[in-house]
Design a protein around this motif. Structure first.
Motif, PDB file in Angstrom:
ATOM      1  N   ALA A 159       0.827  -1.202   0.000  1.00  0.00           N
ATOM      2  CA  ALA A 159       0.000   0.000   0.000  1.00  0.00           C
ATOM      3  C   ALA A 159       0.867   1.259   0.000  1.00  0.00           C
ATOM      4  CB  ALA A 159      -0.930  -0.010   1.208  1.00  0.00           C
ATOM      5  N   LEU A 160       2.006   1.197   0.712  1.00  0.00           N
ATOM      6  CA  LEU A 160       2.917   2.338   0.725  1.00  0.00           C
ATOM      7  C   LEU A 160       3.491   2.599  -0.660  1.00  0.00           C
ATOM      8  CD1 LEU A 160       4.959   2.155   4.052  1.00  0.00           C
ATOM      9  CD2 LEU A 160       3.702   4.093   3.143  1.00  0.00           C
ATOM     10  N   GLU A 161       3.830   1.555  -1.368  1.00  0.00           N
ATOM     11  CA  GLU A 161       4.343   1.729  -2.731  1.00  0.00           C
ATOM     12  C   GLU A 161       3.290   2.381  -3.623  1.00  0.00           C
ATOM     13  OE1 GLU A 161       5.655  -2.030  -4.180  1.00  0.00           O
ATOM     14  OE2 GLU A 161       7.143  -2.326  -2.578  1.00  0.00           O
ATOM     15  N   MET A 162       2.037   2.049  -3.413  1.00  0.00           N
ATOM     16  CA  MET A 162       0.958   2.652  -4.190  1.00  0.00           C
ATOM     17  C   MET A 162       0.837   4.146  -3.871  1.00  0.00           C
ATOM     18  SD  MET A 162      -1.744  -0.493  -3.593  1.00  0.00           S
ATOM     19  CE  MET A 162      -3.110   0.190  -4.503  1.00  0.00           C
ATOM     20  N   CYS A 163       0.911   4.487  -2.589  1.00  0.00           N
ATOM     21  CA  CYS A 163       0.808   5.896  -2.189  1.00  0.00           C
ATOM     22  C   CYS A 163       1.971   6.716  -2.740  1.00  0.00           C
ATOM     23  CB  CYS A 163       0.793   6.009  -0.665  1.00  0.00           C
ATOM     24  SG  CYS A 163      -0.669   5.340   0.133  1.00  0.00           S
ATOM     25  N   TRP A 164       3.159   6.108  -2.758  1.00  0.00           N
ATOM     26  CA  TRP A 164       4.367   6.849  -3.118  1.00  0.00           C
ATOM     27  C   TRP A 164       4.780   6.618  -4.573  1.00  0.00           C
ATOM     28  CZ3 TRP A 164       7.572   5.545   1.924  1.00  0.00           C
ATOM     29  CH2 TRP A 164       7.114   6.372   2.972  1.00  0.00           C
ATOM     30  N   THR A 165       3.824   6.401  -5.416  1.00  0.00           N
ATOM     31  CA  THR A 165       4.127   6.261  -6.845  1.00  0.00           C
ATOM     32  C   THR A 165       4.706   7.569  -7.366  1.00  0.00           C
ATOM     33  OG1 THR A 165       2.322   4.674  -7.102  1.00  0.00           O
ATOM     34  CG2 THR A 165       3.157   5.733  -9.110  1.00  0.00           C
ATOM     35  N   GLN A 166       5.868   7.480  -8.044  1.00  0.00           N
ATOM     36  CA  GLN A 166       6.596   8.690  -8.456  1.00  0.00           C
ATOM     37  C   GLN A 166       5.789   9.538  -9.424  1.00  0.00           C
ATOM     38  OE1 GLN A 166       9.503   9.203  -7.019  1.00  0.00           O
ATOM     39  NE2 GLN A 166      10.446  10.887  -8.183  1.00  0.00           N
ATOM     40  N   ASP A 167       5.190   8.929 -10.413  1.00  0.00           N
ATOM     41  CA  ASP A 167       4.393   9.657 -11.408  1.00  0.00           C
ATOM     42  C   ASP A 167       2.953   9.765 -10.886  1.00  0.00           C
ATOM     43  OD1 ASP A 167       3.110  10.734 -13.577  1.00  0.00           O
ATOM     44  OD2 ASP A 167       3.778   9.221 -15.009  1.00  0.00           O
ATOM     45  N   TRP A 168       2.508  10.966 -10.632  1.00  0.00           N
ATOM     46  CA  TRP A 168       1.174  11.133 -10.044  1.00  0.00           C
ATOM     47  C   TRP A 168       0.079  10.603 -10.962  1.00  0.00           C
ATOM     48  CZ3 TRP A 168      -2.343  13.817 -12.842  1.00  0.00           C
ATOM     49  CH2 TRP A 168      -1.883  14.769 -13.749  1.00  0.00           C
ATOM     50  N   LYS A 169       0.347  10.549 -12.268  1.00  0.00           N
ATOM     51  CA  LYS A 169      -0.663  10.035 -13.190  1.00  0.00           C
ATOM     52  C   LYS A 169      -0.915   8.550 -12.982  1.00  0.00           C
ATOM     53  CE  LYS A 169       0.474  13.426 -16.788  1.00  0.00           C
ATOM     54  NZ  LYS A 169       0.984  13.625 -18.163  1.00  0.00           N
ATOM     55  N   GLU A 170       0.075   7.862 -12.414  1.00  0.00           N
ATOM     56  CA  GLU A 170      -0.050   6.434 -12.150  1.00  0.00           C
ATOM     57  C   GLU A 170      -0.427   6.149 -10.693  1.00  0.00           C
ATOM     58  OE1 GLU A 170       0.171   4.302 -14.577  1.00  0.00           O
ATOM     59  OE2 GLU A 170       0.698   5.855 -16.036  1.00  0.00           O
ATOM     60  N   ARG A 171      -0.494   7.177  -9.892  1.00  0.00           N
ATOM     61  CA  ARG A 171      -0.759   7.005  -8.461  1.00  0.00           C
ATOM     62  C   ARG A 171      -2.224   6.613  -8.252  1.00  0.00           C
ATOM     63  NH1 ARG A 171       1.285  12.064  -5.476  1.00  0.00           N
ATOM     64  NH2 ARG A 171       3.124  11.409  -6.670  1.00  0.00           N
ATOM     65  N   PRO A 172      -2.507   5.532  -7.536  1.00  0.00           N
ATOM     66  CA  PRO A 172      -3.901   5.115  -7.313  1.00  0.00           C
ATOM     67  C   PRO A 172      -4.639   6.107  -6.416  1.00  0.00           C
ATOM     68  CG  PRO A 172      -2.391   3.296  -6.936  1.00  0.00           C
ATOM     69  CD  PRO A 172      -1.560   4.545  -7.012  1.00  0.00           C
ATOM     70  N   SER A 173      -5.952   6.046  -6.454  1.00  0.00           N
ATOM     71  CA  SER A 173      -6.778   6.902  -5.596  1.00  0.00           C
ATOM     72  C   SER A 173      -6.805   6.352  -4.173  1.00  0.00           C
ATOM     73  CB  SER A 173      -8.200   6.976  -6.142  1.00  0.00           C
ATOM     74  OG  SER A 173      -8.838   5.709  -6.029  1.00  0.00           O
ATOM     75  N   ALA A 174      -7.224   7.191  -3.252  1.00  0.00           N
ATOM     76  CA  ALA A 174      -7.342   6.760  -1.860  1.00  0.00           C
ATOM     77  C   ALA A 174      -8.352   5.628  -1.723  1.00  0.00           C
ATOM     78  CB  ALA A 174      -7.744   7.946  -0.987  1.00  0.00           C
ATOM     79  N   ARG A 175      -9.419   5.683  -2.502  1.00  0.00           N
ATOM     80  CA  ARG A 175     -10.427   4.624  -2.424  1.00  0.00           C
ATOM     81  C   ARG A 175      -9.863   3.302  -2.913  1.00  0.00           C
ATOM     82  NH1 ARG A 175     -14.126   4.289   0.837  1.00  0.00           N
ATOM     83  NH2 ARG A 175     -14.958   6.340   0.277  1.00  0.00           N
ATOM     84  N   SER A 176      -9.047   3.330  -3.947  1.00  0.00           N
ATOM     85  CA  SER A 176      -8.454   2.086  -4.454  1.00  0.00           C
ATOM     86  C   SER A 176      -7.537   1.458  -3.415  1.00  0.00           C
ATOM     87  CB  SER A 176      -7.660   2.377  -5.733  1.00  0.00           C
ATOM     88  OG  SER A 176      -8.497   2.869  -6.747  1.00  0.00           O
ATOM     89  N   ILE A 177      -6.759   2.287  -2.728  1.00  0.00           N
ATOM     90  CA  ILE A 177      -5.852   1.766  -1.712  1.00  0.00           C
ATOM     91  C   ILE A 177      -6.642   1.242  -0.517  1.00  0.00           C
ATOM     92  CG2 ILE A 177      -3.980   2.397  -0.138  1.00  0.00           C
ATOM     93  CD1 ILE A 177      -3.127   4.492  -2.239  1.00  0.00           C
ATOM     94  N   SER A 178      -7.702   1.957  -0.121  1.00  0.00           N
ATOM     95  CA  SER A 178      -8.548   1.500   0.969  1.00  0.00           C
ATOM     96  C   SER A 178      -9.182   0.150   0.644  1.00  0.00           C
ATOM     97  CB  SER A 178      -9.633   2.539   1.254  1.00  0.00           C
ATOM     98  OG  SER A 178     -10.596   2.044   2.165  1.00  0.00           O
TER      99      SER A 178
END
Length: 541
Positions: free
Chosen positions: A504-523
């Motif tokens: 989940a941390l890797e998802m939050c800290w995705t370098q390219d914001w365009k690839e960064r998942p939403s908060a709902r997806s991580i939840s």
């Protein structure tokens, strides 16, 4: 034989005026009684009693003269002696009498009770003749030349009069006690009173939103710029029974001893939060309170966000949460030599963090994020009944929509101080990195959400070990693609909960914001993994 008078009037007056004491006068025996009277023991009358009698007479004459002088009516006022003081509402004065209780310094002028049509003129009402009311314009015209027509209102009023009293001393209206009686009757109120509506003011919440391109951006929803005050609840509070429990940079929180019925129908304590007393009241501060209350009101269905009980201008009532915050927990765990939380409990708290942000972003279940927190860190999570709840939305901002593309507007400025806990994009802007581009605001929250999950997982702050880096050193590491390292026991662990949280941390800290998942997806990802780990369809979070 007639009884002789004890005092001869002429002799009495002479003695009184000369100031000499009255001498004894002989009195002969009364033939009717037949008893001889001792003329040597006749009682004398002192000068003081005689003088007192004359003083009483003089005071009675002066009082009568003063009473005659102060007998006035509203249509026969002497310009030299009187001056009417009235409010800006049109009035019709019928008669007036001095109130003698206050040394004749006030006059009560009852209003006409025959007509209640204040919006009409004398001509349209069909009055036979206008009432004449003296005008205090300083002119020397006679009272008969003063003439102005006032429509009537059925509201009693006290009108002060400036006059010259018996001692020729001028009494100013400032010396007069002015008040309005409270004996209103039902007919005193207008039948169609004005109502407070939105057209009475121009909402200005939009003026405090920056970072957008105003040529193409507009609010996504009307409620983003609105508020829902219930000020009557604040007027019912007893502010004499409260104590300070916390204070921040701009606000202070008090515990109230009163009990409120919460949304679950139970009586509960609450907290009164307002601006710190040394802070000046400004429109910006009022706007921050509006946003804080607005978010809590709109997210009342979330079990991971604090609840609001009331809002009015600078004041907010919210639930009482005495069990501390996530920052307190982290500090306590570090002082104790490390947290005793199990890996699965760390996963549960990670769900608290991610789901609270997701509920904030997707208020009312909207598919597109409409609000972002903008100030996520551990002290914003308050502990209550086994759950960390997200709070403090005074720096939150609405997310606007592009009028042309119907997509989220991007922001380049977030209005927050620079420190190591901010997002990658803010570090890029701080260093004027060529890779920086305006971003959808919610991706900033997702990055900072990961920072809080890292602290819960490791009991450490980012870039604290092996060397504690400052904000700029941390920013350079992040822009280079490096992340704060895990302790060895977590890095090498095969525990499924640790593995899920690191993912989940890797998802939050995705370098390219365009690839960064939403908060709902991580939840959703974290909740799904908790179900697999516990083997329960509805695991306890």
């Amino acid at each position: 034989m007639e009884r002789r008078r004890l005092f001869d009037e002429d002799h009495e007056d002479a003695v009184s005026m000369s100031g000499r004491q009255e001498e004894s006068r002989p009195v002969k025996n009364d033939e009717a009684g037949g008893e001889k009277v001792n003329t040597r023991n006749v009682k004398t009358v002192s000068f003081k009693k005689v003088a007192f009698k004359h003083i009483i007479t003089l005071l009675a004459i002066a009082s009568l003269a003063s009473s005659l002088k102060l007998t006035l009516t509203a249509t026969r006022l002497n310009e030299r002696q009187t001056k009417l003081v009235y409010d800006d509402l049109p009035r019709r004065i019928v008669e007036g009498k001095f109130n003698e209780e206050a040394n004749a310094k006030t006059v009560q002028l009852p209003l006409d009770e025959t007509v209640d049509r204040s919006h009409e003129s004398a001509t349209t009402r069909g009055d036979k003749e206008p009432y004449k009311v003296p005008q205090s314009d300083g002119s020397k015209e006679t009272p008969s030349s003063w003439e102005q027509t006032y429509p009537s209102r059925r509201i009693p009023i006290m009108i002060a009069i400036e006059y010259t009293d018996a001692t020729n001393v001028k009494v100013s209206p400032l010396d007069v006690s002015y008040h309005q009686p409270t004996n209103f009757n039902e007919e005193s109120m207008p039948k169609n009173p004005p109502q407070i509506t939105l057209d009475w003011f121009t909402p200005n919440a939009h003026d405090f939103i920056d970072g957008y391109d105003w040529a193409v951006c507009e609010p996504m929803y009307d409620w983003q710029l609105q508020s829902y005050p219930n000020c009557n609840s604040f007027h019912e509070l007893d502010y004499s029974h409260m104590r300070v429990i916390n204070s921040g940079g701009s606000r202070i929180a008090f515990e109230m001893k009163q009990q409120l019925v919460d949304d679950r129908g139970k009586e509960a304590k609450f907290v009164y939060k307002t601006a710190r007393w040394e802070k000046g009241v400004s429109a910006k501060l009022v706007e921050e309170q509006r946003k804080d209350s607005l978010v809590m009101e709109r997210t009342s269905s979330s079990q991971f966000i604090t609840h609001v009980h009331g809002y009015c201008s600078l004041g907010i009532m919210m639930e009482f949460m005495p069990e501390g915050d996530m920052h307190d927990y982290t500090q306590g765990a570090r002082l104790a030599g490390g947290s005793t939380l199990s890996p699965v409990d760390r996963l549960r708290i990670s769900i608290h963090i991610a789901t609270s942000v997701a509920d904030l972003h997707t208020i009312d279940g909207t598919p597109m994020p409409s609000m972002f927190h903008n100030d996520l860190w551990s002290a914003q999570y308050l502990f209550q009944n086994g759950i960390f709840l997200l709070s403090d939305f005074n720096y939150a901002r609405p997310i606007y929509i592009n009028k042309k593309t119907n997509e989220q507007c991007r922001m380049s400025h977030f209005g927050m101080a620079y420190w190591k806990g901010r997002s990658l994009e803010e570090h890029q802007k701080h260093f004027q990195d060529r890779n920086f581009r305006p971003v959808p605001p919610d991706v900033v929250d997702v990055w900072m959400m990961g920072t809080q999950i890292y602290t819960i997982l490791t009991d450490l702050y980012t870039f604290e070990k092996p060397k504690n880096l400052d904000a700029e050193e941390s920013g350079k590491e992040l822009m280079a693609g490096r992340r704060s390292p895990y302790p060895e026991h977590i890095e090498n662990s095969n525990d499924p909960s640790y593995i899920v949280v690191k993912k989940a941390l890797e998802m939050c800290w995705t370098q390219d914001w365009k690839e960064r998942p939403s908060a709902r997806s991580i939840s959703d990802y974290l909740i799904g993994q908790l179900k697999d780990i516990t083997g329960e369809e509805n695991p306890d979070v």
